[in-house]
Design a protein around this motif. Sequence first.
Motif, short mmCIF file in Angstrom:
data_model
loop_
_atom_site.label_atom_id
_atom_site.label_comp_id
_atom_site.label_asym_id
_atom_site.label_seq_id
_atom_site.Cartn_x
_atom_site.Cartn_y
_atom_site.Cartn_z
N ILE A 260 56.87 36.99 45.66
CA ILE A 260 55.53 36.41 45.68
C ILE A 260 54.71 37.01 46.82
N ALA A 261 53.67 37.74 46.48
CA ALA A 261 52.78 38.33 47.48
C ALA A 261 51.45 37.59 47.46
N GLY A 262 50.58 37.96 48.38
CA GLY A 262 49.26 37.34 48.42
C GLY A 262 48.52 37.67 49.68
N PHE A 293 50.82 37.05 42.67
CA PHE A 293 49.93 37.39 43.77
C PHE A 293 48.87 36.31 43.91
N PHE A 294 48.81 35.69 45.09
CA PHE A 294 47.79 34.69 45.38
C PHE A 294 46.55 35.38 45.94
N ASN A 305 37.36 37.45 45.79
CA ASN A 305 38.57 38.27 45.89
C ASN A 305 39.40 38.18 44.61
N TYR A 306 39.48 36.97 44.06
CA TYR A 306 40.28 36.78 42.85
C TYR A 306 39.75 37.64 41.69
N GLN A 307 38.45 37.65 41.50
CA GLN A 307 37.87 38.45 40.41
C GLN A 307 38.14 39.94 40.61
N ASP A 308 38.02 40.41 41.84
CA ASP A 308 38.31 41.82 42.13
C ASP A 308 39.78 42.13 41.93
N ALA A 309 40.64 41.17 42.28
CA ALA A 309 42.07 41.36 42.12
C ALA A 309 42.46 41.45 40.64
N VAL A 310 41.87 40.59 39.82
CA VAL A 310 42.15 40.61 38.38
C VAL A 310 41.71 41.95 37.78
N MET A 320 52.01 41.84 37.13
CA MET A 320 51.93 40.84 38.18
C MET A 320 50.88 39.79 37.84
N LYS A 321 51.23 38.51 37.99
CA LYS A 321 50.29 37.42 37.72
C LYS A 321 49.40 37.19 38.93
N ILE A 322 48.08 37.16 38.69
CA ILE A 322 47.13 36.93 39.77
C ILE A 322 46.70 35.46 39.72
N ILE A 323 46.93 34.76 40.82
CA ILE A 323 46.68 33.31 40.86
C ILE A 323 45.56 33.00 41.84
N PRO A 324 44.48 32.32 41.37
CA PRO A 324 43.37 31.98 42.27
C PRO A 324 43.71 30.75 43.12
#
Length: 341
Positions: A260-262, A293-294, A305-310, A320-324
């Motif tokens: 789990i990263a973030g 990834f959080f 950040n979440y939108q850019d990460a997705v 990898m699952k991106i979690i807001p």
Amino acid sequence: MRKKIFIRSLVFFIALILVAGSFVYLPYYVSKPGMAKELKPIIKVEDGYKEQGNFMLTTVRMGRANIYSYMYAKLSKYQEIYPLDEIRAEDESEEAYNVRQLYLMSSSKSNAIEVAFKKAGIPIKYDYNGVYVLNVLPDMPADGKLKPGDRIYQVDGKEFNSTEQFIQNISKKKEGDRVKLAFDRNNKKKDITLSLKRFEDNHTKKVGVGISLVDDKELEVSPKVSVQTDDIGGPSAGLMFSLEIYNQLTKTDYTKGYQIAGTGTISPNGTVGPIGGIEQKIIAADKSGAEIFFAPNENGSKKSNYQDAVKTAKDIGTDMKIIPVDTFADALNYLKTLKAK
């Protein structure tokens, strides 16, 4: 013969220019994907519980641009170029910038411990030691007298505990009044008397010596926590620090065997804040085998950040699952719903 000498001289001259170009810095910084680093070897909670998976901090590699790194970054999709004034404050020296980054990391550790212990219901004792100088404004009384990293612990012979108390003491004075400050620099105690000056861009007529400050506070907790980050700077690992500390404090293993990263700053009340370089951190986490990834959600902003990460995750084709997340609690609640491997 002359032709050979000319060609050799020309080659030497060109080589000299190419080498010299590596040492000519431009007014830009370049950031590129860094690494995802497991937190188990970095964070140790005394008699802490073990975990099957891993929490990981993510980093970017940031450095001053020379001619070659600037050109390469221009051609690279996931390297970013930042003007100098977007990274360092106006008239901020390299030394001051480094001090600020290392303090922000220190503050991030402190906030993460506070969040984790509060969530675990374990009491915390606070020791206030004054305030740290983060930056010195040019053409103000402290310019050339105080330095980033100085710890101020007395005003006019009176000790104080926080930035707020420091400002309260100064606000009772007017322009031209003198103030005596006692401070510690490299474990040597010093004192200095400065005249107060009105801030040029301040319409409320506030006066000061021209320094930006942060509280110097220490947390006393049991069990003890050590966080070894060496020379990693900045506040962006705060969320992941808090998750790792909390996980070692509790019997439940919230990693549940996952990698789990973030990223994201953490405030003492558990709020997760945005960071820079989210795209590069997604790449670093994916290369390190992260499965989750959080990313800071910024309360659902369309430019979060979440939108850019997705977007980046989709672009590089990662599973990898991106979690807001907006708070520490958001991350923890998600982990509670995970099925253990």
